[in-house]
Motif scaffolding. Sequence first.
Motif, PDB file in Angstrom:
ATOM      1  N   GLU A   1     -25.969  16.709 -28.560  1.00 42.58           N
ATOM      2  CA  GLU A   1     -24.875  17.216 -29.392  1.00 42.58           C
ATOM      3  C   GLU A   1     -25.412  17.871 -30.661  1.00 42.58           C
ATOM      4  O   GLU A   1     -24.857  18.869 -31.144  1.00 42.58           O
ATOM      5  CB  GLU A   1     -23.907  16.085 -29.747  1.00 42.58           C
ATOM      6  CG  GLU A   1     -22.714  16.550 -30.555  1.00 42.58           C
ATOM      7  CD  GLU A   1     -21.654  15.476 -30.774  1.00 42.58           C
ATOM      8  OE1 GLU A   1     -20.695  15.745 -31.532  1.00 42.58           O
ATOM      9  OE2 GLU A   1     -21.778  14.374 -30.192  1.00 42.58           O
ATOM     10  N   GLN A   2     -26.498  17.346 -31.194  1.00 43.53           N
ATOM     11  CA  GLN A   2     -27.042  17.882 -32.435  1.00 43.53           C
ATOM     12  C   GLN A   2     -27.543  19.315 -32.260  1.00 43.53           C
ATOM     13  O   GLN A   2     -27.439  20.133 -33.180  1.00 43.53           O
ATOM     14  CB  GLN A   2     -28.183  16.996 -32.941  1.00 43.53           C
ATOM     15  CG  GLN A   2     -28.718  17.390 -34.306  1.00 43.53           C
ATOM     16  CD  GLN A   2     -29.704  16.379 -34.847  1.00 43.53           C
ATOM     17  OE1 GLN A   2     -30.313  15.613 -34.108  1.00 43.53           O
ATOM     18  NE2 GLN A   2     -29.869  16.350 -36.159  1.00 43.53           N
ATOM     19  N   VAL A   3     -28.098  19.641 -31.094  1.00 48.93           N
ATOM     20  CA  VAL A   3     -28.620  20.998 -30.891  1.00 48.93           C
ATOM     21  C   VAL A   3     -27.535  21.968 -30.424  1.00 48.93           C
ATOM     22  O   VAL A   3     -27.761  23.180 -30.401  1.00 48.93           O
ATOM     23  CB  VAL A   3     -29.796  21.020 -29.891  1.00 48.93           C
ATOM     24  CG1 VAL A   3     -30.915  20.108 -30.359  1.00 48.93           C
ATOM     25  CG2 VAL A   3     -29.349  20.646 -28.496  1.00 48.93           C
ATOM     26  N   ALA A   4     -26.371  21.442 -30.052  1.00 44.88           N
ATOM     27  CA  ALA A   4     -25.291  22.304 -29.562  1.00 44.88           C
ATOM     28  C   ALA A   4     -24.740  23.142 -30.712  1.00 44.88           C
ATOM     29  O   ALA A   4     -24.252  22.616 -31.703  1.00 44.88           O
ATOM     30  CB  ALA A   4     -24.181  21.458 -28.945  1.00 44.88           C
ATOM     31  N   ALA A   5     -24.806  24.457 -30.564  1.00 45.46           N
ATOM     32  CA  ALA A   5     -24.319  25.384 -31.589  1.00 45.46           C
ATOM     33  C   ALA A   5     -24.036  26.716 -30.920  1.00 45.46           C
ATOM     34  O   ALA A   5     -24.479  26.977 -29.798  1.00 45.46           O
ATOM     35  CB  ALA A   5     -25.350  25.548 -32.705  1.00 45.46           C
ATOM     36  N   VAL A   6     -23.295  27.558 -31.608  1.00 51.32           N
ATOM     37  CA  VAL A   6     -22.971  28.871 -31.071  1.00 51.32           C
ATOM     38  C   VAL A   6     -24.265  29.630 -30.761  1.00 51.32           C
ATOM     39  O   VAL A   6     -25.180  29.698 -31.593  1.00 51.32           O
ATOM     40  CB  VAL A   6     -22.112  29.665 -32.062  1.00 51.32           C
ATOM     41  CG1 VAL A   6     -21.872  31.082 -31.563  1.00 51.32           C
ATOM     42  CG2 VAL A   6     -20.783  28.953 -32.291  1.00 51.32           C
ATOM     43  N   GLY A   7     -24.360  30.159 -29.545  1.00 50.17           N
ATOM     44  CA  GLY A   7     -25.528  30.923 -29.137  1.00 50.17           C
ATOM     45  C   GLY A   7     -26.604  30.116 -28.434  1.00 50.17           C
ATOM     46  O   GLY A   7     -27.545  30.697 -27.877  1.00 50.17           O
ATOM     47  N   VAL A   8     -26.486  28.803 -28.447  1.00 49.27           N
ATOM     48  CA  VAL A   8     -27.499  27.945 -27.824  1.00 49.27           C
ATOM     49  C   VAL A   8     -27.202  27.796 -26.330  1.00 49.27           C
ATOM     50  O   VAL A   8     -26.056  27.535 -25.949  1.00 49.27           O
ATOM     51  CB  VAL A   8     -27.512  26.554 -28.496  1.00 49.27           C
ATOM     52  CG1 VAL A   8     -28.399  25.580 -27.737  1.00 49.27           C
ATOM     53  CG2 VAL A   8     -27.974  26.689 -29.945  1.00 49.27           C
ATOM     54  N   PRO A   9     -28.206  27.950 -25.455  1.00 52.41           N
ATOM     55  CA  PRO A   9     -27.961  27.767 -24.025  1.00 52.41           C
ATOM     56  C   PRO A   9     -27.813  26.296 -23.665  1.00 52.41           C
ATOM     57  O   PRO A   9     -28.387  25.420 -24.327  1.00 52.41           O
ATOM     58  CB  PRO A   9     -29.215  28.368 -23.380  1.00 52.41           C
ATOM     59  CG  PRO A   9     -30.283  28.181 -24.405  1.00 52.41           C
ATOM     60  CD  PRO A   9     -29.592  28.356 -25.740  1.00 52.41           C
ATOM     61  N   LEU A  10     -27.077  26.036 -22.605  1.00 46.88           N
ATOM     62  CA  LEU A  10     -26.886  24.642 -22.175  1.00 46.88           C
ATOM     63  C   LEU A  10     -28.201  23.994 -21.776  1.00 46.88           C
ATOM     64  O   LEU A  10     -28.347  22.775 -21.858  1.00 46.88           O
ATOM     65  CB  LEU A  10     -25.897  24.598 -21.016  1.00 46.88           C
ATOM     66  CG  LEU A  10     -24.457  24.998 -21.342  1.00 46.88           C
ATOM     67  CD1 LEU A  10     -23.593  24.937 -20.082  1.00 46.88           C
ATOM     68  CD2 LEU A  10     -23.867  24.110 -22.430  1.00 46.88           C
ATOM     69  N   THR A  11     -29.178  24.789 -21.346  1.00 49.35           N
ATOM     70  CA  THR A  11     -30.480  24.226 -21.002  1.00 49.35           C
ATOM     71  C   THR A  11     -31.135  23.536 -22.196  1.00 49.35           C
ATOM     72  O   THR A  11     -31.893  22.581 -22.023  1.00 49.35           O
ATOM     73  CB  THR A  11     -31.419  25.322 -20.480  1.00 49.35           C
ATOM     74  OG1 THR A  11     -31.428  26.428 -21.410  1.00 49.35           O
ATOM     75  CG2 THR A  11     -30.975  25.819 -19.110  1.00 49.35           C
ATOM     76  N   ALA A  12     -30.833  23.997 -23.408  1.00 47.04           N
ATOM     77  CA  ALA A  12     -31.404  23.376 -24.600  1.00 47.04           C
ATOM     78  C   ALA A  12     -30.848  21.971 -24.808  1.00 47.04           C
ATOM     79  O   ALA A  12     -31.559  21.078 -25.291  1.00 47.04           O
ATOM     80  CB  ALA A  12     -31.136  24.248 -25.831  1.00 47.04           C
ATOM     81  N   LEU A  13     -29.586  21.762 -24.451  1.00 42.72           N
ATOM     82  CA  LEU A  13     -29.002  20.425 -24.554  1.00 42.72           C
ATOM     83  C   LEU A  13     -29.686  19.481 -23.578  1.00 42.72           C
ATOM     84  O   LEU A  13     -29.997  18.333 -23.914  1.00 42.72           O
ATOM     85  CB  LEU A  13     -27.496  20.474 -24.276  1.00 42.72           C
ATOM     86  CG  LEU A  13     -26.566  20.898 -25.415  1.00 42.72           C
ATOM     87  CD1 LEU A  13     -26.827  22.327 -25.871  1.00 42.72           C
ATOM     88  CD2 LEU A  13     -25.108  20.740 -24.995  1.00 42.72           C
ATOM     89  N   ASP A  14     -29.931  19.974 -22.375  1.00 42.22           N
ATOM     90  CA  ASP A  14     -30.609  19.159 -21.372  1.00 42.22           C
ATOM     91  C   ASP A  14     -32.031  18.819 -21.822  1.00 42.22           C
ATOM     92  O   ASP A  14     -32.477  17.669 -21.665  1.00 42.22           O
ATOM     93  CB  ASP A  14     -30.638  19.893 -20.035  1.00 42.22           C
ATOM     94  CG  ASP A  14     -31.322  19.087 -18.942  1.00 42.22           C
ATOM     95  OD1 ASP A  14     -30.800  18.015 -18.591  1.00 42.22           O
ATOM     96  OD2 ASP A  14     -32.377  19.526 -18.453  1.00 42.22           O
ATOM     97  N   GLU A  15     -32.727  19.785 -22.380  1.00 40.60           N
ATOM     98  CA  GLU A  15     -34.097  19.535 -22.829  1.00 40.60           C
ATOM     99  C   GLU A  15     -34.125  18.506 -23.958  1.00 40.60           C
ATOM    100  O   GLU A  15     -35.041  17.666 -24.020  1.00 40.60           O
ATOM    101  CB  GLU A  15     -34.756  20.835 -23.280  1.00 40.60           C
ATOM    102  CG  GLU A  15     -36.203  20.681 -23.708  1.00 40.60           C
ATOM    103  CD  GLU A  15     -37.072  19.984 -22.657  1.00 40.60           C
ATOM    104  OE1 GLU A  15     -37.902  19.127 -23.063  1.00 40.60           O
ATOM    105  OE2 GLU A  15     -36.931  20.262 -21.452  1.00 40.60           O
TER     106      GLU A  15
END
Length: 255
Positions: A28-42
């Motif tokens: 949730e902390q990395v979730a932001a406009v423009g961020v890919p969903l793969t970044a949340l998984d990582e």
Amino acid sequence: MVEIKTNGELDAMREAGRIVARALAAAEQVAAVGVPLTALDEAAREVLRAAGAGSPFLNYRPHFAATPFPAVLCASVNDTVVHGIPGAYRLRDGDLVSIDCGATLDGGAGDAATSFVVGTPRQADLELVETGRAALAAGIAAAVPGARMGDIGHAIGTVGRAAGYGILADFGGHGIGRQMHEDPPVPNEGQPGRGFRLRHGLVLALEPMFTAGGADAYVMDADGWGLRTVDGSRATHSEHTVAITDDGPRVLTLL
């Protein structure tokens, strides 16, 4: 078969639950406009790696899935209710995101989910998410020794129906222990006083899933995983792993 856990096994599951909570918080902390969903998984993967924990999601393949699940995190956006695969989609302002994660450690499993809005929220989305959380709290409060499974379903379903939301048909919570999915199933609607009797040592994953459009039906994505609302309305998903104890419900997936 329903397995009753010892107090030592509950403690082991609590450690797995803490890792799940940290993984969800990191995603949730990395979730932001423009961020890919793969970044949340990582972000979630890194928490599991650092803790030496396994993922019950990665390569999981139930009977309905055409392919194994490729991630440690489910990321479901807007009209996707559950089981969304975190791919290259980049989050947009106002997206409603539900993330679901599990962990295994030292013979215990944990499973939890949360929903939130990225960027500028719609009031309707905030109310939907809050209702899901309230329903989860009501289900947890009903999870006491001597109660019945129908009491949990009734508590969850009453909150969702009172708000006019749909409840995903055929999907609900589940028992959990050494594996992520165990007996008994936990419905998101039920009749009070009916069903499996709750007792100390039973551990359940409670997970309300509500659709804003009021429909209980869903359609499946072409990938065989994501479940979407039939009318394109938004959805929320909240979940905790909860132990039934003689001292009251023990939530194992809190930070």
